[in-house]
Write an enzyme that holds these catalytic residues in place. Structure first.
Site, PDB file in Angstrom:
ATOM      1  N   ASP A  46       0.825  -1.201   0.000  1.00  0.00           N
ATOM      2  CA  ASP A  46       0.000   0.000   0.000  1.00  0.00           C
ATOM      3  C   ASP A  46       0.868   1.263   0.000  1.00  0.00           C
ATOM      4  OD1 ASP A  46      -2.633   1.088   0.014  1.00  0.00           O
ATOM      5  OD2 ASP A  46      -2.413   1.596   2.131  1.00  0.00           O
ATOM      6  N   ARG A  82      -7.242  -4.429   1.414  1.00  0.00           N
ATOM      7  CA  ARG A  82      -7.990  -5.661   1.687  1.00  0.00           C
ATOM      8  C   ARG A  82      -9.063  -5.882   0.622  1.00  0.00           C
ATOM      9  NH1 ARG A  82      -8.759  -5.136   8.285  1.00  0.00           N
ATOM     10  NH2 ARG A  82      -6.889  -6.330   8.873  1.00  0.00           N
ATOM     11  N   ASP A 185     -12.424  -2.638  10.093  1.00  0.00           N
ATOM     12  CA  ASP A 185     -12.808  -4.039  10.329  1.00  0.00           C
ATOM     13  C   ASP A 185     -14.235  -4.150  10.866  1.00  0.00           C
ATOM     14  OD1 ASP A 185      -9.919  -3.769  10.523  1.00  0.00           O
ATOM     15  OD2 ASP A 185      -9.869  -5.851  11.205  1.00  0.00           O
TER      16      ASP A 185
END
Length: 647
Positions: A46, A82, A185
């Protein structure tokens, strides 16, 4: 890996400036017992600037076909990489691994096997800390192959570091929100929890190792307070939309008020005033809409008070109440209640209800056993430490032995206070039950604190430092009825102290050993060794013969039991000698079995000769015959003459 092969699991790793931690995590993946042929690693660099991207390329070159490496611009959080990994993953299952963490060697094999066997959409493996970084623990107390979201503790870990069935993820269009710089998350994992058909929790192996970075670069430890409130608002709305039953929302919402919004409230005093006002208004709206009395009751007292003041719009008071207490709060015991002495307790102007400060069921305490031993005679000594943390008054402590089989049955033993918080208890196990021995079964040992009408009891257990040093202790004795009494003191698997008691009927004979018969002039001396260290049972010798029963006193001489039988006073015939243990009608007969037979003996009683010899029998058996030397009488005639002479 051939293109047509579908891997069992795709491991997705978002990586940003992850050196040197990255290497250990990748090494743990290559070493997985599931085998690299069943695995693919999707790593997303990233926008790293420390060589993380180059390191991933090197790993990919060393393991052709195992890695899929993607390089992108820095996104500011793990959500975007992700999502990229989810778009590339081909495995039947997906596992998310942070770049600075690593897995146990068997982790993926165990997780995939469970998912296949149980049909689970999500499988959670126990997490452990490496270094000082904390990890969720409460949901990993035991393995639960079909965990309930609303009654278990699984919702208290919302990290995505778990195994997900990929078809389940795609069917529900699960993705990470990229507008959250941290805690992205939470919406992903929570929605997965709420829609999963089955969630399994595995606690029998160290699956996921969480690493504390030396440089402090953890996304979960950063972020503005306004962003954190964004997350709480999103999560409350998500729960409200997914869980129609308002009452069922409570255990889920509790997590966000106790952990996520709490972290905002305790830091709010250090923000600029304008930001404080905006944050407090948003917090007030959350409290008003989602904080029910049921949730409020299970919150810690500091948060109950803070949210009470927040809902009333008392911003200045909120800032005072939200300042963290370095040493925790003091506790007042009063009229059977325990109250946290937090800001504005019984303030006459604010009138905050006492019930918000109630901590009777959440007092912090120390109840540890430092040593224990069993002593001769079924006596148990215990030394330990007991205190209530930050309580303003001294408490009286006692030890409580409660039956595991019948929790309502308990007996109390006094203790002697030592220095500071130390105590000692000496317990007579044969009399502690209101003058009687403890009944057969397992007895749990607890510490009871009492003061000002307040009383609470906690199990006595070993501290981490002493648990490995405390050895089991055993003792045995005899009850008043003559039963064998055995007690074993030990720590249970969970480190709690208990005493196991066994009472054995018919064990009287085991209390004595090494019987001997010997002559001392005209008396027969019976002697046996007392094996039981202590016996409450009365004992005496009994002779049973032709004309009934004769009793002979038994006398303790040190560790021996002695009886003296005047055999010349016994009539002719066979006499069986036994020891009687216990009080009638519960007494027990004990056979006397000497190792060597008694030498025959002849006694003279006037004109009579009395011959005594030991003969075969179920216990020590004497055969007595009498003959007269001047008349030549024997048998019945001699016995009759001897009895007349005696009179």
């Amino acid at each position: 890996m051939p293109a047509e092969t579908v891997p069992d699991v795709s491991v997705i790793i978002p990586a940003y400036n992850a050196l040197p931690y990255l290497h250990r995590g990748l090494e743990s993946l290559v070493a997985q017992t599931i085998g690299t042929s069943r695995l693919e690693i999707v790593a997303i660099d990233d926008g790293s600037s420390d060589g993380t991207g180059e390191a991933l390329d090197e790993w990919s070159q060393r393991h052709p076909g195992l890695f899929r490496v993607v390089h992108g611009e820095a996104s500011g959080g793990p959500a975007a990489p992700r999502n990229t990994g989810l778009g590339l993953a081909r495995g039947r299952y997906i596992f998310f691994l942070d770049a600075d963490d690593f897995l146990g060697d068997e982790a993926l094999e165990r997780l995939v096997t469970t998912a296949d066997e149980q049909g689970s959409d999500i499988v959670m493996g126990k997490m452990v800390a490496t270094g000082d970084r904390g990890v969720p623990e409460s949901m990993f107390k035991r393995t639960d192959l079909d965990a309930d979201l609303f009654t278990s503790r699984i919702y208290w870990t919302l990290a995505a570091l778990k195994l997900f069935r990929r078809s389940f993820v795609e069917d529900n269009a699960l993705r990470f929100p990229t507008h959250f710089p941290n805690a992205s998350d939470q919406p992903f994992t929570a929605l997965a929890y709420l829609r999963a058909r089955k969630i399994s929790v595995l606690s029998d192996y160290d699956f996921y190792h969480v690493v504390l970075r030396d440089d402090g670069q953890h996304v979960t430890k950063s972020g503005a307070l306004s962003n954190r409130v964004d997350v709480v608002e999103t999560m409350c709305e998500l729960i409200a939309s997914e869980v129609i039953d308002v009452d069922r929302r409570a255990p889920l919402l509790t997590r966000h008020f106790q952990i996520d919004l709490r972290s905002v409230m305790h830091r709010i005093a250090r923000t600029p005033r304008a930001e404080q006002e905006a944050l407090l208004e948003r917090a007030q709206a959350l409290v008003h809409e989602h904080l029910t009395p049921e949730i409020q009751r299970v919150l810690t007292p500091d948060m109950r008070v803070i949210y009470h003041l927040t809902e009333r719009g008392l911003h200045d008071e909120v800032l005072v109440a939200s300042e963290p207490l370095e040493d925790g709060y003091q506790v007042l015991l009063e009229n059977g209640h325990a109250y946290a002495l937090l800001p504005f307790f019984r303030d006459p102007e604010l009138n905050v209800p006492d019930e918000l400060y109630e901590v009777s069921d959440r007092l912090r305490h120390v109840s540890t056993i430092d040593s224990f031993a069993c002593h001769e005679g079924a006596r148990l000594s215990i030394e330990g430490t007991a205190r209530l943390v930050n309580v303003t008054v001294p408490t009286v402590i006692t030890l409580v032995l409660s039956s595991k089989e019948d929790p309502d049955l308990e007996f109390v033993a006094p203790v002697t206070r030592g220095d500071g918080d130390q105590f000692r208890a000496d317990i007579d196990l044969l009399t502690v039950a209101n003058g009687q021995p403890l009944a057969e079964g397992s007895w749990l040992v607890s510490v009871r604190h009492s003061a000002e009408g307040f009383e609470r009891t906690w199990r006595l257990g070993a501290s981490d430092a002493s648990a490995d040093e405390l050895a089991d202790a055993f003792v045995w004795a005899a009850t008043e009825a003559g039963d064998g009494f055995t007690a074993g003191a030990h720590l249970s698997k969970s480190g709690r102290f208990q005493v196991d008691v066994r009472c054995r009927r018919g064990a009287s004979a085991k209390q004595f050993a090494d019987w001997t018969l010997a002559w001392d002039d005209a008396e027969l001396v019976v002697r046996g060794r007392v094996v039981a260290p202590r016996s409450l049972a009365p004992v005496g010798f009994v002779l049973r013969g032709p004309d009934g029963v004769r009793r002979v006193p038994a006398r303790h001489e040190g560790h021996e039991l002695v009886g003296r039988v005047p055999v010349s006073e016994l009539d002719d015939g066979s006499w069986q000698l036994r020891l009687r243990v216990g009080r009638p009608p519960a007494h027990r007969p004990v056979r006397i079995e000497p190792a060597q037979n008694l030498e025959p003996k002849t006694l003279r009683d006037g004109s009579a000769e009395i011959r005594i010899e030991q003969v075969a029998g179920p216990t020590a058996t004497l055969e007595i015959t009498t003959a007269t030397t001047d008349t030549g009488l024997t048998g019945k005639a001699a016995r009759k003459l001897r009895s007349i002479t005696r009179r």
